[in-house]
Design an enzyme around this catalytic site. Structure first.
Site, mmCIF file in Angstrom:
data_model
loop_
_atom_site.group_PDB
_atom_site.id
_atom_site.type_symbol
_atom_site.label_atom_id
_atom_site.label_comp_id
_atom_site.label_asym_id
_atom_site.label_seq_id
_atom_site.Cartn_x
_atom_site.Cartn_y
_atom_site.Cartn_z
ATOM 1 N N GLN A 97 -12.319 47.022 0.182
ATOM 2 C CA GLN A 97 -11.617 45.741 0.177
ATOM 3 C C GLN A 97 -12.480 44.703 -0.535
ATOM 4 O O GLN A 97 -13.593 44.396 -0.101
ATOM 5 C CB GLN A 97 -11.305 45.269 1.598
ATOM 6 C CG GLN A 97 -10.377 44.049 1.581
ATOM 7 C CD GLN A 97 -10.144 43.471 2.947
ATOM 8 O OE1 GLN A 97 -11.086 43.043 3.602
ATOM 9 N NE2 GLN A 97 -8.884 43.449 3.390
ATOM 10 N N TYR A 183 -8.946 33.432 3.203
ATOM 11 C CA TYR A 183 -10.055 33.490 2.258
ATOM 12 C C TYR A 183 -9.601 32.981 0.883
ATOM 13 O O TYR A 183 -8.500 32.445 0.752
ATOM 14 C CB TYR A 183 -10.645 34.901 2.228
ATOM 15 C CG TYR A 183 -11.242 35.274 3.566
ATOM 16 C CD1 TYR A 183 -12.330 34.564 4.087
ATOM 17 C CD2 TYR A 183 -10.699 36.284 4.352
ATOM 18 C CE1 TYR A 183 -12.860 34.862 5.333
ATOM 19 C CE2 TYR A 183 -11.223 36.595 5.601
ATOM 20 C CZ TYR A 183 -12.301 35.881 6.086
ATOM 21 O OH TYR A 183 -12.822 36.165 7.335
ATOM 22 N N ARG A 230 -3.803 43.079 0.202
ATOM 23 C CA ARG A 230 -3.500 42.688 1.585
ATOM 24 C C ARG A 230 -3.092 41.223 1.625
ATOM 25 O O ARG A 230 -3.777 40.367 1.060
ATOM 26 C CB ARG A 230 -4.724 42.898 2.477
ATOM 27 C CG ARG A 230 -4.411 42.850 3.968
ATOM 28 C CD ARG A 230 -5.669 42.967 4.802
ATOM 29 N NE ARG A 230 -5.379 43.545 6.105
ATOM 30 C CZ ARG A 230 -6.152 43.399 7.180
ATOM 31 N NH1 ARG A 230 -7.275 42.690 7.101
ATOM 32 N NH2 ARG A 230 -5.834 43.965 8.331
ATOM 33 N N GLY A 328 -6.603 48.744 13.496
ATOM 34 C CA GLY A 328 -7.915 48.119 13.380
ATOM 35 C C GLY A 328 -8.846 48.483 14.507
ATOM 36 O O GLY A 328 -9.518 49.515 14.466
#
Length: 370
Positions: A97, A183, A230, A328
């Site tokens: 990622q 982000y 994502r 997760g």
């Protein structure tokens, strides 16, 4: 009827099942280099159809937390090569990622102690993880960012391209672009964090521009069929917000349909929280989002995430609402999660005190059925 345990091709990624391990930051990479135990950690979980690595900084500027890995130096590439070799030896598939945190950082983590960067000079009311002078880790408020000059944006796009190439050199099967959870790319998307008046702010089309440029650069460099992305349409993570996320993310997925991507990874609801969380006046319609993507010609595998139980995941795949389901925290405490889900065996509980930082405890020592 399709099940969680059937194989699937996601672009060039040939996956043994439809269970993915979601990216999980663990803060066990001193000096931004994956540690030796990291190879063991991922190899233990290689029965997942796809492993998505913990978020990995594309540059030092892109780092927002202490002891997270990077992918911009030779030592980092070498460290990740040990991880990918171990995963492949165990029969797994793994993508990295790619991460630029933007404003979710601290001056102590930035080159020369500089301010973090963002679309606009608006502080994120959230915390980040740093190592204090006494060597102990702690969570502290993020530093106020400075707004990026428009002339700097091509350099950030180049950092993404360079990191994607480094990922392939490190042996990864592909990359996932982190455009979620507040982000940098997500900061550009949202009206709450992007108050620019140039070509990268204002309209939805302008706010999506950086994302499109990053995807163009990466897919041209390594191929769209090895690239995933994502997104998190309504999450409030890291103080991110937008008053009208449905048209924003409809436009996002329509743009993503330009490329024959491997997969689109959607966090439903608040990351790590309520699945029915909403921003704006209306509940977010995830089925309409996927329909818009497909209507625009998008054919990538549709991956869903956030609070999925075995029952929810099985139903999502069986009913065709998802092609892949990402788990997760369950993967933290259950290296053999795929087997446990298939055999309907109880899951190990996780220890939250060992999530961030530390060594093997809470990282390599969870029991398996074997």
């Amino acid at each position: 009827m399709t099940t969680l345990f059937d194989p699937i091709a996601a672009g060039d990624l040939q996956l043994a099942n439809r269970i993915a391990m979601a990216p999980l930051t663990r803060n066990r990479a001193p000096n931004a280099v994956p540690a030796a135990i990291t190879a063991t950690y991922y190899a233990q979980r290689a029965s997942a159809g796809l492993l998505i690595s913990e978020a990995t900084a594309i540059s030092q500027q892109g780092q927002g937390y202490a002891d997270v890995p990077g992918l911009y130096g030779a030592d980092q590439i070498a460290g990740w090569k040990k991880v990918t070799d171990a995963v492949h030896a165990a029969g797994g598939r793994i993508v990295v990622q790619l991460w630029h945190v933007g404003r979710v950082s601290h001056t102590s983590l930035q080159p020369g102690g500089a301010a973090p960067v963002a679309p606009s000079a608006i502080a994120a009311h959230t915390k980040t993880y740093i190592i204090e002078a006494d060597g102990k880790g702690s969570f502290v408020p993020t530093s106020t960012p400075r707004a990026l000059d428009i002339e700097e944006l091509p350099g950030i796009v180049e950092d993404y391209r360079r990191a994607a190439r480094a990922a392939i050199e490190a042996g990864f099967d592909g990359v996932e672009v982190h455009a979620a959870n507040g982000y940098l790319i997500d900061q550009f998307l949202r009206a709450g964090s992007n108050q620019r008046t140039d070509a990268y702010g204002g309209s939805i089309e302008n706010r999506t521009r950086l994302l499109v440029e990053v995807m163009e650069a990466i897919t041209a460099e390594i191929g769209a069929s090895r690239t995933g992305i994502r997104i998190s349409p309504v999450t409030p993570a890291n103080d991110i917000a937008d008053p009208d996320p449905q048209p924003l993310f409809t436009h996002v997925v329509e743009q993503l349909a330009r490329w024959p991507l491997a997969y689109v990874h959607v966090i439903e609801g608040a990351t790590g929280g309520a699945r029915d969380f909403q921003q704006g006046d209306q509940p977010f319609d995830y089925a309409a989002l996927r329909a818009a993507y497909q209507a625009a010609g998008g054919k990538a595998a549709w991956m869903v995430n956030n609070g999925y139980t075995r029952e929810l995941a099985e139903a999502a795949v069986a009913e065709g609402r998802a092609d892949i389901v990402a788990f997760g925290k369950a993967f933290i405490s259950n290296p053999d999660l795929v087997v446990r889900l298939r055999e309907k065996v109880a899951l190990n509980p996780w220890d939250t005190t060992t999530f961030y930082g530390g060594g093997e405890k809470g990282y390599l020592d969870y029991p398996t059925l074997g």
